[in-house]
Design a protein around this motif. Structure first.
Motif, mmCIF file in Angstrom:
data_model
loop_
_atom_site.group_PDB
_atom_site.id
_atom_site.type_symbol
_atom_site.label_atom_id
_atom_site.label_comp_id
_atom_site.label_asym_id
_atom_site.label_seq_id
_atom_site.Cartn_x
_atom_site.Cartn_y
_atom_site.Cartn_z
ATOM 1 N N ASP A 94 -16.309 -23.114 1.132
ATOM 2 C CA ASP A 94 -15.772 -23.955 2.199
ATOM 3 C C ASP A 94 -15.909 -23.205 3.515
ATOM 4 O OD1 ASP A 94 -14.461 -25.634 3.871
ATOM 5 O OD2 ASP A 94 -12.618 -25.772 2.688
ATOM 6 N N GLU A 95 -16.513 -23.806 4.516
ATOM 7 C CA GLU A 95 -16.748 -23.137 5.793
ATOM 8 C C GLU A 95 -15.533 -23.240 6.722
ATOM 9 O OE1 GLU A 95 -20.252 -24.649 7.554
ATOM 10 O OE2 GLU A 95 -21.605 -23.882 5.980
ATOM 11 N N SER A 96 -14.597 -24.107 6.427
ATOM 12 C CA SER A 96 -13.430 -24.259 7.292
ATOM 13 C C SER A 96 -12.489 -23.066 7.129
ATOM 14 C CB SER A 96 -12.692 -25.552 6.962
ATOM 15 O OG SER A 96 -12.217 -25.519 5.632
ATOM 16 N N THR A 97 -11.721 -22.796 8.175
ATOM 17 C CA THR A 97 -10.780 -21.667 8.176
ATOM 18 C C THR A 97 -9.384 -22.158 7.822
ATOM 19 O OG1 THR A 97 -12.042 -20.504 9.861
ATOM 20 C CG2 THR A 97 -9.752 -19.842 9.567
ATOM 21 N N THR A 98 -8.722 -21.428 6.973
ATOM 22 C CA THR A 98 -7.345 -21.714 6.627
ATOM 23 C C THR A 98 -6.565 -20.411 6.639
ATOM 24 O OG1 THR A 98 -5.885 -22.800 5.019
ATOM 25 C CG2 THR A 98 -7.666 -21.415 4.146
ATOM 26 N N VAL A 99 -5.273 -20.470 6.544
ATOM 27 C CA VAL A 99 -4.419 -19.280 6.514
ATOM 28 C C VAL A 99 -3.874 -19.116 5.108
ATOM 29 C CG1 VAL A 99 -2.311 -18.219 7.382
ATOM 30 C CG2 VAL A 99 -3.820 -19.444 8.955
ATOM 31 N N LEU A 100 -4.168 -17.974 4.501
ATOM 32 C CA LEU A 100 -3.767 -17.706 3.128
ATOM 33 C C LEU A 100 -2.958 -16.411 3.052
ATOM 34 C CD1 LEU A 100 -7.085 -18.501 1.208
ATOM 35 C CD2 LEU A 100 -5.059 -19.965 1.430
ATOM 36 N N PRO A 101 -2.063 -16.317 2.084
ATOM 37 C CA PRO A 101 -1.302 -15.074 1.910
ATOM 38 C C PRO A 101 -2.113 -13.993 1.207
ATOM 39 C CG PRO A 101 -0.646 -16.658 0.255
ATOM 40 C CD PRO A 101 -1.617 -17.380 1.155
ATOM 41 N N TYR A 102 -1.772 -12.748 1.486
ATOM 42 C CA TYR A 102 -2.336 -11.631 0.730
ATOM 43 C C TYR A 102 -1.208 -10.661 0.388
ATOM 44 C CZ TYR A 102 -2.325 -8.919 5.124
ATOM 45 O OH TYR A 102 -1.951 -8.271 6.281
ATOM 46 N N TYR A 103 -1.412 -9.927 -0.708
ATOM 47 C CA TYR A 103 -0.364 -9.080 -1.264
ATOM 48 C C TYR A 103 -0.906 -7.662 -1.457
ATOM 49 C CZ TYR A 103 1.272 -13.759 -2.549
ATOM 50 O OH TYR A 103 1.645 -15.085 -2.523
ATOM 51 N N THR A 104 -0.105 -6.689 -1.075
ATOM 52 C CA THR A 104 -0.474 -5.294 -1.265
ATOM 53 C C THR A 104 0.647 -4.583 -2.022
ATOM 54 O OG1 THR A 104 -1.700 -5.297 0.821
ATOM 55 C CG2 THR A 104 -1.201 -3.164 -0.149
ATOM 56 N N HIS A 105 0.291 -3.931 -3.123
ATOM 57 C CA HIS A 105 1.235 -3.144 -3.914
ATOM 58 C C HIS A 105 0.755 -1.692 -3.923
ATOM 59 C CE1 HIS A 105 2.911 -6.855 -5.814
ATOM 60 N NE2 HIS A 105 1.673 -7.280 -5.632
ATOM 61 N N LYS A 106 1.660 -0.763 -3.646
ATOM 62 C CA LYS A 106 1.315 0.656 -3.681
ATOM 63 C C LYS A 106 2.347 1.397 -4.523
ATOM 64 C CE LYS A 106 -1.118 0.921 0.746
ATOM 65 N NZ LYS A 106 -1.211 1.604 2.072
ATOM 66 N N LEU A 107 1.837 2.262 -5.382
ATOM 67 C CA LEU A 107 2.708 3.023 -6.276
ATOM 68 C C LEU A 107 2.306 4.488 -6.221
ATOM 69 C CD1 LEU A 107 4.924 2.760 -8.536
ATOM 70 C CD2 LEU A 107 3.023 2.653 -10.165
ATOM 71 N N ARG A 108 3.290 5.372 -6.100
ATOM 72 C CA ARG A 108 3.014 6.810 -6.063
ATOM 73 C C ARG A 108 4.016 7.563 -6.928
ATOM 74 N NH1 ARG A 108 4.425 10.064 -0.806
ATOM 75 N NH2 ARG A 108 6.440 10.033 -1.868
ATOM 76 N N LEU A 109 3.491 8.468 -7.756
ATOM 77 C CA LEU A 109 4.307 9.384 -8.542
ATOM 78 C C LEU A 109 3.975 10.797 -8.081
ATOM 79 C CD1 LEU A 109 6.267 9.821 -10.976
ATOM 80 C CD2 LEU A 109 4.217 10.049 -12.404
#
Length: 691
Positions: A537-552
């Motif tokens: 689809d060439e049209s632009t939309t707004v979508l969510p994105y998720y970032t998870h970070k884990l450190r030991l």
């Protein structure tokens, strides 16, 4: 989500083998202390790296460490300027000293109810117990000259691997593409001189050039230079006189704050900001500070701060109008050099602060003026940005301290009538528990050029949010810190064509096996939105994105001898309707500090990430008094070795070498910074001479 991260990482055999070695380290007990303030600041920097902010903080803490405060003489104002103490902790310590002076040992700090054991260990290097002074000693020139401390710092950084901007090109190529080659030498250099007498007198000079800038411009010297002079008299009518380069902070930062800003994880215990008297700007940063004069007058219980700044700044121009401000400080190519100091900025302002017992009320105003019109190219997202030659802001701030509760806030108005407000509550019933709650409302039409307050978007504009954070010590060995921040952006942003939301979450759990060893687990989650395309689809939309970070991470840091830090990190990035991306990093630090003249540290890491979205930051330490946290993506490894030699008690030399190799590319960087090849080698040198 955590299980998904662990599953994706453990499925990679190399990671599994190395991680097993990290986790199975012998967790034996060693007496010492791990609460080194440099490590503490480094950990805070890993949350939201900003070299300028952290460099200012490190310089200030080093100044205080070299000139520790006498518990029998330190004032409430000096304690409130101390960056490592929150408003409640500073007030609690000041109340304790008022009632219990003279004190006979720094370990009496353990009797301050608002200070935890870890915080006391952290701040001990900044205090000593001296003679009990019933009144402040007068400032005498002979004492200043005799007991003043002088320090010279010389820094040199160089990338040994050739970059495109330093290559030799034919004149015909440069005639057509003049910005393809840098005008100066391929090394960074700075020189700083500082003089101080206690906290009463401070004077300093700094000169600096970035790599690619000429070492000596004809008749002009270094690319950047600055100085400062500060005279303080805590109990006099004229409390503070500042000339040269300086920083200020009023209230909660809604109209003026070019002092350092804290990360969200640090804000759990430091959510309330304070109006600060002018401080020196000793950083090499070429923007974000004032240049001129400031003064603080004491009309007890009222103090009045006046300031004026006039300086030349860099700007991107179109038809002689400002389209944006250039803040990177680089003047390496003919185009960058042409923008140097092409705009004059003037800023003037005042703050009136009333303080009586537990109550504080302040009123502030600031006025900006430019010799060119500020007129960014009109876009939907910047429709409400500031435009014109002049601008002003005014605000009222407050704080009130109960026995275990601090409430504070600020409400500000811009020249166009837009009103912004921020209000916070910090509850600290004991040294084992701390809870913070903050709400902010920044309208889309509010603008404050030097405002810097608690926010997600980086500006005091187009944001509404509520933040809740807490830290608690379940026992002497277990501590937990967590926050969640919900944010709403009522207008579009750059790269986001609709109103959007964000959620930012954080958890840190620490288990101390002994005073010298600890294990911590950190998890970070962020949900935001951005422009995107549906598949096919060439049209632009707004979508969510998720970032998870884990450190030991496991750290074994005795007071002297060998120390170790082992860490395993993983990141998972997912945009809706798009395949997931992963990354991980394994790192190891080994260092030694003892009674001898030599100390050193080695850092090694291996990283493997799918894209820039899954980049991870290096945990390596840089040289003393310098700050640098590089980020990496792709597949590769990094090795860094640093050594420090105390030639004499007053002279030290530090050197560092760092080598980065990528397995997945044939070149590094782009444009004038491009390196043909998969390796990069950097060397750093730092000389410090006290006399």
């Amino acid at each position: 989500m955590i299980n998904d991260i662990l599953f994706s990482v453990m499925n990679r055999p190399l990671v599994f083998r190395i991680l097993a070695c990290v986790v199975c380290l012998d967790l034996f007990e060693v007496k010492g202390q791990t609460n080194d303030w440099r490590s503490y600041v480094q950990e805070m920097a890993e949350e939201e790296p900003d070299e300028t902010i952290l460099e200012n903080m490190i310089e200030e803490l080093i100044q205080l460490e070299n000139h520790p405060m006498n518990l029998n003489a330190v004032t409430r104002d000096a304690l409130e300027r101390f960056p490592l103490l929150s408003a409640g902790e500073a007030a609690g310590l000041a109340d304790f000293l008022t009632k219990n002076r003279p004190v006979y040992t720094v370990y009496e700090l353990r009797n301050v109810p608002s200070l935890s054991f870890n915080k006391i260990q952290l701040i001990l290097p900044f205090f000593f117990v001296g003679e009990f002074e019933t009144q402040e000693a007068s400032l005498r020139m002979r004492d200043v000259l005799r007991y003043g401390k002088k320090e010279l710092q010389i820094r040199l950084d160089k990338t040994l691997t050739e970059r495109a901007g330093y290559r030799t090109y034919p004149d015909s190529v440069l005639a057509r593409y003049p910005n393809r080659k840098y005008a100066g030498e391929d090394f960074y250099h700075s020189l700083r001189f500082a003089f101080s007498y206690r906290e009463k007198v401070q004077f300093g000079v700094i000169v600096e050039k970035d790599a690619g800038e000429p070492l000596f411009r004809p008749l002009k010297g270094f690319d950047h230079d600055g100085f400062y002079f500060i005279l303080r008299e805590e109990k006099g009518f004229l409390k503070n006189v500042t000339l040269g380069d300086y920083r200020l902070s009023f209230g909660q930062g809604l109209i003026v704050n070019n002092d350092f800003m804290i990360s969200k994880s640090w804000a759990v215990t430091n959510i309330v900001r304070r109006t600060q008297a002018p401080k020196r700007h000793f950083s090499a940063a070429e923007s974000g500070f004032f240049r001129g004069g400031a003064a603080v007058f004491n009309l007890n219980p009222v103090s009045v701060t006046l300031f004026y700044s006039r300086k030349l700044i860099d700007a991107n121009l179109s038809d002689e109008e400002i389209t944006s401000f250039k803040t990177d400080g680089y003047h390496r190519t003919p185009l960058e050099i042409s923008k140097k100091g092409n705009t004059r900025e003037q800023v003037a302002g005042a703050n009136v602060n009333y303080r009586k017992d537990r109550l504080q009320i302040g009123a502030s105003a600031v006025y900006y003026s430019y010799n060119r019109k500020d007129n960014p190219a009109l876009r939907d997202y910047n429709r409400y940005y500031l435009r014109g030659y002049h601008h002003w802001n005014a605000s009222v701030d407050y704080s009130y301290r109960f026995s275990h509760l601090v409430v504070a806030g600020e409400t500000a108005v811009a020249g166009n009538g837009a009103v912004a407000t921020l209000n916070a509550i910090h509850y600290n019933p004991s040294s084992r528990l701390s809870v913070s709650l903050l709400h902010r409302y920044f309208p889309i039409s509010y603008n404050a050029l030097y405002g810097q307050a608690f926010s997600e978007g980086g500006k005091v504009q187009n944001e509404q949010g509520i933040y809740l954070g807490a830290t608690c010590s379940l026992s002497s060995r277990i501590s937990l810190t967590s926050y969640i921040d919900y944010v709403y952006f009522p207008w579009m942003k750059y790269g986001v064509d609709t109103p959007s939301h964000a959620i930012d979450g954080y958890f840190l759990g620490t288990y101390s096996f002994s005073d010298a060893s600890k294990l911590d687990l950190r998890y970070k989650f962020k949900r935001k939105e951005k422009n995107a395309h549906y598949p096919d689809d060439e049209s632009t939309t707004v979508l969510p994105y998720y970032t998870h970070k884990l450190r030991l991470r496991f750290a074994l840091v005795p007071e002297k001898g060998w120390y170790f830090r082992s860490a395993a990190e993983a990141v998972r990035y997912r945009q809706q309707y798009v395949s997931e991306e992963f990354g991980y990093q394994l790192s190891q630090q080994i260092g030694y500090r003892g009674k001898g003249k030599m100390t050193g540290e080695m850092y090694g890491s291996y990283f493997d990430t799918d894209s820039y979205q899954t980049r991870l930051y290096s945990n390596e330490r840089n040289l003393l008094n310098t700050f640098y946290i590089p980020s990496f993506y792709g597949q590769g490894g990094r090795l860094a070795l640093s050594l420090r030699c105390a030639v004499t008690s007053k002279l030290s030399v530090s050197v560092k070498g760092a080598f980065t190799h990528y397995f997945d590319r044939d070149f590094i960087g782009t444009g004038t910074e491009k390196i043909d090849g998969s390796d990069r080698t950097d060397v750093y040198m730092y000389i410090r001479w006290k006399f």
